[in-house]
Enzyme design. Structure first.
Site, PDB file in Angstrom:
ATOM      1  N   GLU A  89      -1.293  -2.518  -8.460  1.00 15.68           N
ATOM      2  CA  GLU A  89      -2.537  -2.891  -7.802  1.00 15.68           C
ATOM      3  C   GLU A  89      -3.089  -1.646  -7.138  1.00 15.68           C
ATOM      4  O   GLU A  89      -2.389  -0.649  -7.008  1.00 15.68           O
ATOM      5  CB  GLU A  89      -2.302  -3.996  -6.761  1.00 15.68           C
ATOM      6  CG  GLU A  89      -1.346  -3.622  -5.636  1.00 15.68           C
ATOM      7  CD  GLU A  89      -1.994  -2.880  -4.487  1.00 15.68           C
ATOM      8  OE1 GLU A  89      -3.234  -2.968  -4.322  1.00 15.68           O
ATOM      9  OE2 GLU A  89      -1.274  -2.190  -3.749  1.00 15.68           O
ATOM     10  N   SER A 142       0.847  -1.182   0.000  1.00 13.36           N
ATOM     11  CA  SER A 142       0.000   0.000   0.000  1.00 13.36           C
ATOM     12  C   SER A 142       0.891   1.243   0.000  1.00 13.36           C
ATOM     13  O   SER A 142       1.755   1.378  -0.858  1.00 13.36           O
ATOM     14  CB  SER A 142      -0.956  -0.026   1.199  1.00 13.36           C
ATOM     15  OG  SER A 142      -1.950   0.987   1.077  1.00 13.36           O
ATOM     16  N   HIS A 165      -4.534  -5.228  -2.260  1.00 18.73           N
ATOM     17  CA  HIS A 165      -5.576  -5.072  -1.245  1.00 18.73           C
ATOM     18  C   HIS A 165      -6.649  -6.140  -1.430  1.00 18.73           C
ATOM     19  O   HIS A 165      -7.794  -5.863  -1.778  1.00 18.73           O
ATOM     20  CB  HIS A 165      -6.180  -3.673  -1.318  1.00 18.73           C
ATOM     21  CG  HIS A 165      -5.248  -2.605  -0.876  1.00 18.73           C
ATOM     22  ND1 HIS A 165      -4.224  -2.151  -1.674  1.00 18.73           N
ATOM     23  CD2 HIS A 165      -5.169  -1.907   0.285  1.00 18.73           C
ATOM     24  CE1 HIS A 165      -3.563  -1.197  -1.030  1.00 18.73           C
ATOM     25  NE2 HIS A 165      -4.115  -1.035   0.159  1.00 18.73           N
TER      26      HIS A 165
END
Length: 294
Positions: free
Chosen positions: A196, A108, A265
């Site tokens: 992503e 992230s 995620h």
């Protein structure tokens, strides 16, 4: 650059370079590392709270640099992502990393650290997390303890463009990659870009910006992870729009694109090595990447 593989009894530092974890989550991360036979230590400011951040920029940076400089610490684990790691990348002690490379684990917002460290030093890291159990923990443990390649199997995906390619695996969260547009991201010649994260208009803008800046000239391929999306506030977010965006922006590059990879995620994600040589093969539906440690 790769650090030495972890062994039972090694010290590992858990820090919060971005958002703060709950005390319960930090304890779960620490317990997981203890279960691997390691000796985890919690950074001095890891549980601090200052708005959405784990304390001040200066304190978060001090914790991270202390871990990078300590020769007894053999890996650095980010407790959580969130936001804020981008605020401290300019203060990272790259000289310490070059002198004593060690893997950093996180995903992230921690993608900002991976990109900064790779750009400045070429050090390998782990895009993933610790503490959720399942194949996430197992893949992370394997990357840290074993100097062996890892192969990840993709699910069938409409985003795939056929082919086979080899290059250095770089990237992670799409939003974090976009942070580096105009802020130090080098041209990605010879790279397999992994992406992503949030699939919304910002994703389209990011890819457009990278193409227009020429950053994708010479790219070898693209590895695509979770396309579930993180931002429900925008109009029509979701996987279908992400597929269209990827095909529109990247389909003309003439390189293989492997979609459907289980990283990002998504529950029970697979941790990926970044900053290492990797091969995507769309016929086999696999991404095979080299070792993070030596």
């Amino acid at each position: 650059m790769r650090g030495p593989r972890l062994r039972p009894g090694d010290r590992v530092r858990v820090v919060s370079p971005a958002t703060f974890p709950s005390a319960e989550w930090a304890e779960q991360v620490m317990d997981t590392l203890v279960g691997w036979g390691l000796r985890p230590e919690l950074g001095k400011h890891a549980l601090d709270q200052r708005g959405f951040l784990a304390g001040s920029d200066e304190d978060r940076l001090a914790d991270l640099n202390a871990a990078l400089r300590d020769p007894g610490v053999r890996a650095v684990v980010a407790a959580v992502g969130g936001a804020g790691a981008y605020r401290i990348v300019d203060g990272l002690d790259f000289a310490a990393v070059r002198a004593d490379p060690k893997p950093v684990v996180g995903f992230s917002d921690i993608t900002n650290l991976h990109l900064a460290l790779w750009t400045a030093t070429g050090v390998a890291g782990v895009h993933g997390s610790v503490g959720t159990g399942g194949r996430t923990d197992e893949s992370c443990r394997r990357l840290l303890f074993e100097a062996e390649p890892i192969t990840v199997q993709a699910e069938p995906s409409p985003v795939t463009v056929a082919g086979r390619a080899t290059g250095i695996l770089v990237g992670g969260n799409a939003g974090a990659v976009s942070n580096f547009l105009g802020a130090g991201l080098p041209r990605l010649d010879g790279v397999i870009l992994c992406l992503e994260g949030p699939q919304n208009p910002h994703f389209d803008r990011m890819l457009w910006g990278m193409l227009r800046a020429g950053l994708l000239d010479g790219i070898r391929g693209v590895a695509v992870g979770d396309l579930i999306g993180l931002d429900p506030s925008v109009a029509e977010p979701g996987p279908d729009q992400a597929v269209a965006v990827i095909r529109t922006r990247l389909g003309g590059l003439g390189v293989p694109i492997l979609g459907g990879l289980p990283f990002g995620h998504v529950a029970d994600q697979v941790c990926l090595p970044v900053g290492v040589q990797a091969t995507i093969d769309t016929d086999a539906g696999t991404l095979t990447a080299g070792a993070v440690v030596r």
